[in-house]
Design an enzyme around this catalytic site. Structure first.
Site, PDB file in Angstrom:
ATOM      1  N   GLU A 180      54.432  54.895  49.663  1.00  0.00           N
ATOM      2  CA  GLU A 180      55.258  55.334  48.613  1.00  0.00           C
ATOM      3  C   GLU A 180      54.253  56.036  47.567  1.00  0.00           C
ATOM      4  OE1 GLU A 180      57.265  51.805  46.795  1.00  0.00           O
ATOM      5  OE2 GLU A 180      55.090  51.208  45.715  1.00  0.00           O
ATOM      6  N   LYS A 183      49.140  46.702  48.249  1.00  0.00           N
ATOM      7  CA  LYS A 183      48.354  47.525  46.858  1.00  0.00           C
ATOM      8  C   LYS A 183      47.170  46.895  46.814  1.00  0.00           C
ATOM      9  CE  LYS A 183      53.187  47.835  45.135  1.00  0.00           C
ATOM     10  NZ  LYS A 183      54.117  47.418  43.838  1.00  0.00           N
ATOM     11  N   ASP A 234      56.672  41.774  47.363  1.00  0.00           N
ATOM     12  CA  ASP A 234      55.613  42.684  46.493  1.00  0.00           C
ATOM     13  C   ASP A 234      54.856  41.759  45.553  1.00  0.00           C
ATOM     14  OD1 ASP A 234      54.170  44.712  45.274  1.00  0.00           O
ATOM     15  OD2 ASP A 234      55.876  45.788  44.377  1.00  0.00           O
ATOM     16  N   LYS A 264      63.271  55.150  47.114  1.00  0.00           N
ATOM     17  CA  LYS A 264      63.386  53.777  46.622  1.00  0.00           C
ATOM     18  C   LYS A 264      64.196  53.857  45.133  1.00  0.00           C
ATOM     19  CE  LYS A 264      59.744  50.595  44.784  1.00  0.00           C
ATOM     20  NZ  LYS A 264      58.405  50.219  45.404  1.00  0.00           N
ATOM     21  N   ASP A 285      64.123  48.185  45.006  1.00  0.00           N
ATOM     22  CA  ASP A 285      63.172  47.450  44.345  1.00  0.00           C
ATOM     23  C   ASP A 285      63.916  46.617  43.264  1.00  0.00           C
ATOM     24  OD1 ASP A 285      61.027  45.878  43.618  1.00  0.00           O
ATOM     25  OD2 ASP A 285      59.678  47.619  43.524  1.00  0.00           O
TER      26      ASP A 285
HETATM   27  C1  MUC Z   1      56.669  48.256  42.154  1.00  0.00           C
HETATM   28  O1  MUC Z   1      57.016  47.180  42.013  1.00  0.00           O
HETATM   29  O2  MUC Z   1      56.648  48.674  43.493  1.00  0.00           O
HETATM   30  C2  MUC Z   1      55.693  51.254  42.529  1.00  0.00           C
HETATM   31  C3  MUC Z   1      56.588  51.964  42.799  1.00  0.00           C
HETATM   32  C4  MUC Z   1      57.595  52.133  41.659  1.00  0.00           C
HETATM   33  O3  MUC Z   1      58.507  52.730  41.251  1.00  0.00           O
HETATM   34  O4  MUC Z   1      57.166  51.117  40.933  1.00  0.00           O
HETATM   35  C5  MUC Z   1      55.885  50.553  41.279  1.00  0.00           C
HETATM   36  C6  MUC Z   1      55.846  48.902  41.121  1.00  0.00           C
HETATM   37 MG    MG Z   2      57.793  46.442  43.993  1.00  0.00          MG
END
Ligand code: MUC
Ligand code: MG
Length: 375
Positions: A328, A274, A250, A169, A199
């Site tokens: 993840e 989450k 998210d 990611k 992301d």
């Molecule tokens: C998010 O926004 O996903 C989770 C993995 C990452 O790299 O940052 C977090 C928060």
């Molecule tokens: Mg995220």
């Protein structure tokens, strides 16, 4: 009487500050230290249970900070559950919801500790209390987030060589979109055959997303997470309608109604699960069902939890009928010192669900003491 001896007699919290192996950058924050609230509950029979509430860069990723989480657990959530049976999962969650609105990370930390204690007291892994496991390992991706393509390529190659991660990611939005595209193109070229997710952490406008999403797709990116701010469901839906690749929701959806609203708006076709968003293990499982019923695919999200928080997620993820995008939970490896004794194993590109009772992990007391915030 199963409830006998399983009364909750103590709920204690500490703030821990855990250095990360490298700087982790997001569009709106960057960290070199990850802060958590660790919740310890004690049952009348002497069983201890642990849970974790994660944050990212203070009250930045979401509105809860470790200071607020600790204060609200100590003052409101702990009194709401003290004296009740740890086995009354739904009643305890309802009592916490009555005591504090939202505060999902705080509730999630207490709830995880109660599930850990209940499982340990019964001699059962927590997944047994959530329907039983359908899988004992989950493909786990790694996040590249230093912003320096050379460093990121080297880091990804080391993960590949160790057979720990083969999906990555990439965090976007802290450079200009043009710089991000150049960085991404270099990473993609250096990692042939690897699945890449991006992301943006709300960093783009609709116009920027319309302009750059096709480039992400052309580079072979398979999924784009939270490109726009949570309030912009209609704009995100317009981006999604033009995007050749799926958009993942998210930060835009914490609660059930928020998940439904995003899905109905057409703003996301994948949902990142989450604990800090759902507020409890059963609630996390319900979030999965709600998203799935709306036609969304599921992704096992994280907030850089240690082995303890990862184990709480795995207890739920292992029971889900579908988890199309894997997870993840690289958190235990991005922190310099994990707070557990290594029960969560990374092998052959998968994270392995710890088989022991409760959440299946034990606390590294020396590390916990050393990293606990003083004063
Ligand atoms: C998010 O926004 O996903 C989770 C993995 C990452 O790299 O940052 C977090 C928060
Ligand atoms: Mg995220």
């Amino acid at each position: 009487d199963l409830a006998r001896g399983r009364e909750i007699v103590a709920v204690e919290t500490v703030i821990v500050d855990v250095p990360t192996a490298r700087q982790h950058r997001l569009s709106n924050t960057e960290i070199t230290v990850q802060s958590y609230v660790i919740v310890k509950v004690a049952l009348a029979d002497g069983t201890l249970g642990y849970g974790e509430a994660a944050t990212l860069g203070g009250p930045r990723w979401a509105e809860e900070s470790v200071e607020a989480i600790k204060a609200n657990i100590d003052s409101y959530l702990a009194p709401a559950v003290l004296g009740r049976s740890a086995l009354s999962f739904e009643a305890n969650q309802l009592a916490m919801q009555m005591a504090a609105s939202r505060n999902n990370a705080a509730r999630g930390g207490v709830d995880a500790a109660l599930f850990d204690a209940a499982g340990k007291s019964l001699g059962l892994p927590t997944h047994q209390l959530l329907g039983g496991a359908l899988r004992d390992r989950i493909e786990v991706l790694w996040a590249l987030a230093s912003g320096d393509a050379d460093q990121e390529i080297e880091e990804a190659r080391a993960k590949l060589a160790a057979r720990e991660h083969r999906r990555f990611k990439i965090k976007l939005g802290f450079h200009s979109p043009a710089e991000d595209m150049a960085r991404l193109a270099r990473i993609v070229a250096a990692l042939p055959g690897c699945e890449i997710v991006c992301d943006v952490n709300q960093g783009w406008s609709e116009a920027t997303a319309i302009r750059y999403v096709p480039q992400l797709a052309e580079l072979g990116v398979v999924l784009i997470e939270q490109p726009l701010r949570p309030g912009l469901a209609a704009a995100t839906a317009r981006v999604a309608a033009r995007s050749p690749i799926p958009i993942m929701t998210d930060e835009a959806a914490f609660t059930g109604p928020e998940i439904v609203a995003q899905a109905m708006a057409g703003a996301g076709s994948v949902y990142s699960l989450k604990l800090v968003k759902s507020g409890g293990l059963m609630e996390l499982k319900r979030a999965a069902a709600i998203a799935q019923a709306c036609g969304m695919e599921l992704y096992g999200g994280c907030l850089l939890e240690t082995g303890l928080g990862a184990a709480a997620h795995l207890a739920v993820f292992s029971t889900l009928p579908r988890l199309e995008w894997g997870c993840e939970h690289f958190g235990p490896r991005i922190v310099k010192t994990d707070l557990t004794n290594g029960e969560v194993v990374f092998r052959d590109f998968h994270i392995h669900c710890p088989p022991g009772p409760g959440l299946g992990v034990t606390i590294n007391e020396t590390a916990l003491r050393a990293l606990t915030r003083k004063g």
